[in-house]
Design a protein around this motif. Sequence first.
Motif, mmCIF file in Angstrom:
data_model
loop_
_atom_site.group_PDB
_atom_site.id
_atom_site.type_symbol
_atom_site.label_atom_id
_atom_site.label_comp_id
_atom_site.label_asym_id
_atom_site.label_seq_id
_atom_site.Cartn_x
_atom_site.Cartn_y
_atom_site.Cartn_z
ATOM 1 N N TYR A 9 0.835 -1.206 0.000
ATOM 2 C CA TYR A 9 0.000 0.000 0.000
ATOM 3 C C TYR A 9 0.869 1.255 0.000
ATOM 4 O O TYR A 9 0.637 2.189 -0.779
ATOM 5 C CB TYR A 9 -0.915 -0.014 1.222
ATOM 6 N N THR A 12 2.548 1.793 -3.305
ATOM 7 C CA THR A 12 1.587 2.301 -4.289
ATOM 8 C C THR A 12 1.320 3.782 -4.072
ATOM 9 O O THR A 12 1.264 4.568 -5.026
ATOM 10 C CB THR A 12 0.267 1.515 -4.199
ATOM 11 N N VAL A 13 1.157 4.183 -2.785
ATOM 12 C CA VAL A 13 0.895 5.596 -2.468
ATOM 13 C C VAL A 13 2.076 6.468 -2.876
ATOM 14 O O VAL A 13 1.904 7.523 -3.501
ATOM 15 C CB VAL A 13 0.598 5.757 -0.958
ATOM 16 N N ILE A 173 -4.614 8.519 -8.941
ATOM 17 C CA ILE A 173 -5.227 7.809 -7.807
ATOM 18 C C ILE A 173 -6.078 6.644 -8.303
ATOM 19 O O ILE A 173 -6.064 5.551 -7.722
ATOM 20 C CB ILE A 173 -6.066 8.784 -6.955
#
Length: 450
Positions: A9, A12-13, A173
Amino acid sequence: MNRKIIGEYLKTVVAAIAAIVLIWVSLSYFLLFADKSVDTDLPQYLVRSFSQYVKIKGDQVEISEEGIDRLKPYDLWMQILGPDGSAVYETNVPEEIPAQYDWYQLINYTLESNRLEGYTVFATDVEKHPGYGIIIGCSSNVAGKKSYSYAGEGKDAITKSILILIISATGIIMIAAYVFSKKVSGPVAAVIREIDEISKEKFVKSHFEENIYKDVFMQLESLDNKLKMGKKMREEWISNVSHDIKTPLSAVRGYAEILNTQDYEFERSEIGIYAGEILKAEQAIEDLVEELKVSQTLIEGKFPLKVECVNLVDLIEECISEIEPKQKSGVKIDFNYVDEESILCDRMLIKRSLLNIMHNAVIHNDKYIVLSIRVWKEEKVHILIKDDGKGMSEHELANIFERYYRGTNSEHTKGTGLGLAIAKEAISAHNGIIKVQSRIGKGTEFEIVL
């Protein structure tokens, strides 16, 4: 696994933020500054290229119409100077501007912009015409103008920049969410699919070694192997139990048929012998059923423990006395203890556990072995049961406490494969520990801590 998901996560961010910044900067620069250009009509730039508009033939000097037009946007004035420093051509020149210059002035005007009668002037040579020079002048406010023009100015630039940021962020996003969901949901779908395959006994190993669910797939593979092994052991167990039941039943039937013979009158002693054999066969079946019952209730945690204070030395000697009549000749049992230790336990369960371990050592080894039993106390009571027999492989050690499992040393002996499983569950029910070590050709050692 949670750390891996959080790690994916965060990656990815971070990637999404980096992509947003990069795209925003790139598009902003392209949209806002793509039309950035030098305003060549400003005097400081025009003077450098004005020679192309000048034609000199003898004493005649001409300026093309294009050159005149280039002076108009900023209302510039221009002089062409001859070899003696005097103006030989002028256009739009204010009255206060001199028509004669010395070379010192011209050198200064050439090297940098300079002030002349309230105007800013720039000078250079006329290309291909030595001795001739060009002076272009303008008001001071023109000389101070920006040299560049931009596609976006003021509020329009800010609006475009914000719009680019919103569009970039939204797109990135959405892409990041899609990528992350694929990383997470893809393997989850595979897990569900393979659980379904396991339920249908059709599991095929998948190659997900590098994803975040690597541990899950390894556990699934382990579960599948255990289920397959469990199925195989159950099938073997059913075969063994069937054999163990059929054997005494065959004896019962055989002796019953003999006793039922009408042509022969049996003596009481003969009837007693046959009846004894029938009772032994019945007892074997009863013991087998009891073993199955105990195993299942222990596994389910429903066995009612009858806890009492038990002298462990007396209990072990009792087990030895039951083993000795059944043992093969050549088996030596050596029992040692320091003090007579007593423990709180279910006497029947602990006795059954000890008997199962001793019985296995006697029947699954060669004719001549030494069975050593020791008892001592170190905070808790320790019981060591050791033989110097055949020993077991690592594979057998890994499965020895599994229900229905029968090792290679058990191929030619009777049994359900429940004995050691019952021993482990019984000891665990007393919050105890059972450990086993073995080496091929060196023997096996069980240690019980209660």
